[in-house]
Design an enzyme around this catalytic site. Sequence first.
Site, short mmCIF file in Angstrom:
data_model
loop_
_atom_site.label_atom_id
_atom_site.label_comp_id
_atom_site.label_asym_id
_atom_site.label_seq_id
_atom_site.Cartn_x
_atom_site.Cartn_y
_atom_site.Cartn_z
CB VAL A 16 44.39 -31.48 -9.70
CG1 VAL A 16 44.94 -32.78 -10.28
CG2 VAL A 16 45.46 -30.40 -9.74
NE ARG A 48 30.88 -24.76 2.61
CZ ARG A 48 30.83 -23.60 1.97
NH1 ARG A 48 31.87 -22.81 1.92
NH2 ARG A 48 29.72 -23.21 1.36
CD GLU A 131 54.65 -38.81 -15.31
OE1 GLU A 131 55.14 -39.92 -15.52
OE2 GLU A 131 55.34 -37.78 -15.22
CB VAL A 134 57.22 -33.70 -11.44
CG1 VAL A 134 58.36 -32.87 -12.02
CG2 VAL A 134 57.54 -34.11 -10.02
N GLY A 136 53.01 -31.19 -14.57
CA GLY A 136 51.67 -31.35 -15.13
C GLY A 136 51.56 -32.49 -16.13
CB ILE A 138 55.85 -33.00 -19.06
CG1 ILE A 138 55.55 -31.63 -19.66
CG2 ILE A 138 57.09 -33.60 -19.73
CD1 ILE A 138 56.67 -30.61 -19.44
N GLY A 189 43.85 -21.28 -12.90
CA GLY A 189 44.03 -22.56 -12.20
C GLY A 189 45.46 -23.07 -12.25
CD GLU A 192 50.51 -25.52 -5.96
OE1 GLU A 192 50.00 -26.24 -5.11
OE2 GLU A 192 50.63 -25.85 -7.15
CE LYS A 207 55.23 -28.72 -9.73
NZ LYS A 207 54.81 -27.52 -10.45
N1 HSE Z 1 51.22 -24.30 -9.17
C1 HSE Z 1 51.81 -25.30 -9.98
C2 HSE Z 1 52.52 -24.64 -11.14
C3 HSE Z 1 50.76 -26.25 -10.48
O1 HSE Z 1 52.24 -23.46 -11.40
O2 HSE Z 1 53.36 -25.26 -11.79
C4 HSE Z 1 51.28 -27.45 -11.17
O3 HSE Z 1 52.09 -28.22 -10.33
#
Ligand code: HSE
Length: 337
Positions: A16, A48, A131, A134, A136, A138, A189, A192, A207
Amino acid sequence: MKRTEIGVALLGFGNVGSGTYRALEENFALIEKKVGAKVVIKKILVRRLDAARRIDVPAELLTTNFEEILKDPKIDIVAELMGGINPATGFIKAALTAGKHVVTANKAALALSLPEFNKTAAFHHAMLRYEASVCGAIPVIGCISRALTGNRITSVKGIVNGTTNYILTRMAAEGASYEDVLKDAQALGFAEADPTGDVEGYDAANKLSVLIAAAFGVYRAPDSFERVGITGVTMDDLAAAESEGKVIKLLACAEEKDGQIEAYVKPVTVEKDSFLGRCGSEFNAVQIDCNMAGPIFLQGKGAGPEPTGSAVMGDIIEIAQAIVNGTEHAQPVTALM
Ligand code: HSE
């Protein structure tokens, strides 16, 4: 005197953080025009200094010392993008207490401490925005808290976790194995740091807690409602759903019934040809039902560095504009009643 520069610190430079850096770099001139001042990243807190990074940044921006950020008068906005409860929760509180505005993507910390964060922000006249926590990219929190604020919201339901939607979509479409698809989700990516949070539904529950606060003005801890993940969903379950023209989705739902909020996160079989059934891959989708606007349907990328960075930048820009216009305020984006 009119501000010509707004200083930002990023806490964390993983998916992020680097997506946010990219979003600001890519649209720097456009953002400067919209804000009326340059928005400049002054420091990036990392664990690091010598770690491998997704993108290169000037070495002088990196620090391992949070106090340096806290004490820097040129930093107006702290964007907490490290995730996890600790030390993020303490950093958010310390930044607000120091009078810095805070943007966070941290649904886990918000779901645990939103009432306290709101109080701290109000007391220190700081803005707190989230924002990106929750769905990404949207703009669901802004939609509920601003555009739909003249409504009584009756239900919010949707697909709020990109990793599990990506896994279920590819398992159903390709017969791909759960383990292989999870690895791809991590490489892209979406997942989590510990994907247990995704696949067991904890991320979706966090969320949903943030969504409930926005939609209904009440705080519900994520462990106060039913939570089931996708690890129990088998290829046979997916095939059985397919044979009936249906798909299995991990849904997060909250509905007001007789003044009570009924909420759950669990795998649900839905029609393939429905709003939620058609939402595949790492996309998220949310349906909001309310008493004036009628149903609202939102869909977009719910995970990934740049989509999430886009939402972080939206909040940073809102605060930067307020600073430039002298309209900084402590009004919480989600007022708990
Ligand atoms: N790990 C989360 C997902 C990332 O897959 O929705 C975004 O919040």
